[in-house]
Design a protein around this motif. Structure first.
Motif, short mmCIF file in Angstrom:
data_model
loop_
_atom_site.label_atom_id
_atom_site.label_comp_id
_atom_site.label_asym_id
_atom_site.label_seq_id
_atom_site.Cartn_x
_atom_site.Cartn_y
_atom_site.Cartn_z
N VAL A 246 41.11 49.46 17.54
CA VAL A 246 40.13 48.77 18.36
C VAL A 246 40.81 47.58 19.03
O VAL A 246 41.64 46.91 18.41
N VAL A 247 40.50 47.36 20.30
CA VAL A 247 41.07 46.24 21.06
C VAL A 247 40.06 45.09 21.02
O VAL A 247 38.88 45.29 21.31
N ILE A 248 40.55 43.90 20.69
CA ILE A 248 39.70 42.72 20.58
C ILE A 248 40.14 41.69 21.62
O ILE A 248 41.29 41.26 21.63
N ASP A 249 39.20 41.28 22.47
CA ASP A 249 39.42 40.17 23.40
C ASP A 249 38.94 38.92 22.69
O ASP A 249 37.77 38.80 22.31
N THR A 250 39.85 37.97 22.48
CA THR A 250 39.57 36.79 21.64
C THR A 250 39.15 35.57 22.43
O THR A 250 39.00 34.49 21.87
N ARG A 251 38.91 35.73 23.74
CA ARG A 251 38.63 34.60 24.62
C ARG A 251 37.14 34.27 24.68
O ARG A 251 36.31 34.97 24.13
N SER A 252 36.82 33.22 25.41
CA SER A 252 35.44 32.78 25.58
C SER A 252 34.63 33.78 26.41
O SER A 252 35.20 34.66 27.06
N THR A 253 33.32 33.61 26.42
CA THR A 253 32.45 34.47 27.23
C THR A 253 32.77 34.34 28.70
O THR A 253 32.80 35.35 29.43
N GLU A 254 33.05 33.14 29.17
CA GLU A 254 33.39 32.93 30.57
C GLU A 254 34.68 33.69 30.94
O GLU A 254 34.76 34.30 32.00
N SER A 255 35.64 33.66 30.06
CA SER A 255 36.90 34.37 30.29
C SER A 255 36.68 35.88 30.25
O SER A 255 37.22 36.61 31.07
N TRP A 256 35.90 36.34 29.30
CA TRP A 256 35.55 37.76 29.18
C TRP A 256 34.91 38.25 30.47
O TRP A 256 35.25 39.30 30.99
N ASP A 257 33.95 37.46 30.98
CA ASP A 257 33.25 37.84 32.21
C ASP A 257 34.20 37.89 33.42
O ASP A 257 33.99 38.68 34.34
N GLN A 258 35.24 37.09 33.39
CA GLN A 258 36.22 37.05 34.48
C GLN A 258 37.04 38.34 34.53
O GLN A 258 37.48 38.75 35.59
N GLY A 259 37.24 38.96 33.38
CA GLY A 259 37.97 40.22 33.32
C GLY A 259 38.40 40.52 31.90
O GLY A 259 38.80 39.62 31.17
N HIS A 260 38.28 41.80 31.51
CA HIS A 260 38.69 42.22 30.17
C HIS A 260 39.09 43.70 30.19
O HIS A 260 38.75 44.43 31.11
N ARG B 293 48.36 42.30 35.80
CA ARG B 293 49.58 42.31 36.62
C ARG B 293 50.25 43.67 36.66
O ARG B 293 50.92 44.01 37.63
N GLU B 294 50.09 44.46 35.60
CA GLU B 294 50.70 45.79 35.59
C GLU B 294 49.82 46.82 36.30
O GLU B 294 50.17 47.99 36.37
N GLY B 295 48.69 46.38 36.82
CA GLY B 295 47.85 47.25 37.64
C GLY B 295 46.86 48.10 36.89
O GLY B 295 46.32 49.05 37.45
N PHE B 296 46.57 47.77 35.64
CA PHE B 296 45.58 48.54 34.88
C PHE B 296 44.18 48.08 35.25
O PHE B 296 43.93 46.90 35.50
N ALA B 297 43.25 49.03 35.27
CA ALA B 297 41.85 48.72 35.59
C ALA B 297 41.29 47.78 34.53
O ALA B 297 41.67 47.84 33.36
N TYR B 298 40.39 46.91 34.97
CA TYR B 298 39.70 46.02 34.04
C TYR B 298 38.27 45.84 34.49
O TYR B 298 37.89 46.20 35.60
N GLU B 299 37.46 45.34 33.58
CA GLU B 299 36.04 45.13 33.84
C GLU B 299 35.75 43.65 33.97
O GLU B 299 36.36 42.83 33.28
N THR B 300 34.81 43.30 34.85
CA THR B 300 34.33 41.93 35.01
C THR B 300 32.81 41.95 34.85
O THR B 300 32.20 43.02 34.70
N ALA B 301 32.20 40.78 34.94
CA ALA B 301 30.74 40.70 34.89
C ALA B 301 30.12 41.44 36.06
O ALA B 301 28.97 41.89 35.98
N GLU B 302 30.85 41.59 37.17
CA GLU B 302 30.34 42.27 38.36
C GLU B 302 30.69 43.75 38.41
O GLU B 302 30.23 44.46 39.29
N GLY B 303 31.55 44.23 37.55
CA GLY B 303 31.94 45.63 37.57
C GLY B 303 33.44 45.80 37.38
O GLY B 303 34.14 44.87 37.00
N GLY B 304 33.94 46.99 37.70
CA GLY B 304 35.35 47.30 37.50
C GLY B 304 36.23 46.81 38.64
O GLY B 304 35.80 46.73 39.79
N GLU B 305 37.45 46.47 38.31
CA GLU B 305 38.44 46.04 39.29
C GLU B 305 39.81 46.55 38.89
O GLU B 305 40.05 46.92 37.75
N ARG B 306 40.71 46.51 39.84
CA ARG B 306 42.11 46.86 39.60
C ARG B 306 42.93 46.18 40.69
O ARG B 306 42.55 46.17 41.84
#
Length: 176
Positions: A67-81, A145-158
């Motif tokens: 399991v992958v754990i993002d250890t950052r704040s909610t604001e950071s999580w919303d920015q991208g994870h 930076r390596e170009g992997f897709a990530y999720e934000t509060a607004e949706g997916g990005e890459r």
């Protein structure tokens, strides 16, 4: 270091002996010591490319075995994870880990990037609670930076891969 070769073992000149080679000022470890160190390092760390590959192979709905754990704040999580990551800020690990994590499943922690030791603190907290854990080197920064897709509060990005961190050709292997 300037060496004089005569067919025998190289020797150093007087000029080179007065100026130490900054790389070899402290000699490399013996091969057995180096093997133990690097083996241990791999037991504690995973890089973003390996995590991404394992997650991609497990999709759709598969189990990568960790399991992958993002250890950052909610604001950071919303920015991208990382897609599929569990949001568990380091400060909440003592209270929430037992409810959210299966002790039999290894954990991979990440934080912002190489300049942040939040993932290390989270890995320590989890290991003290009895979890098997690795830290994802490079954190979210290198994931993006390596170009992997990530999720934000607004949706997916890459983002396009940074040519200093990853091959820019789609699906190219870095060779390491």
């Amino acid at each position: 270091m300037t060496a004089i070769t005569t067919g025998a073992a190289p020797t150093t000149t007087a000029a080179s002996a007065t100026k130490a080679n900054p790389v070899l000022r402290v000699p490399p470890a013996a091969p057995a010591e180096a093997a133990a160190y690097f083996s241990a390092s791999l037991a504690f760390h995973a890089d973003v490319s390996d995590v991404a590959a394992a997650l991609a192979e497990a999709v759709p709905g598969g189990d990568p075995g960790f399991v992958v754990i993002d250890t950052r704040s909610t604001e950071s999580w919303d920015q991208g994870h990382v897609p599929g990551a569990l949001h568990l800020p380091t400060a909440q690990i003592p209270q929430l880990a037992a409810r959210l994590l299966d002790p039999a499943v290894p954990v991979v922690t990440y934080c912002w990037g190489p300049g942040c030791n939040g993932a290390t603190r989270a890995a320590l907290a989890l290991s003290l609670l009895g979890y098997r854990v690795k830290e994802m080197l490079g954190g979210f920064e290198y994931w993006a930076r390596e170009g992997f897709a990530y999720e934000t509060a607004e949706g997916g990005e890459r983002r396009d891969p940074d040519p200093l961190t990853a091959p820019v050709v789609a699906d190219a292997d870095c060779g390491c």
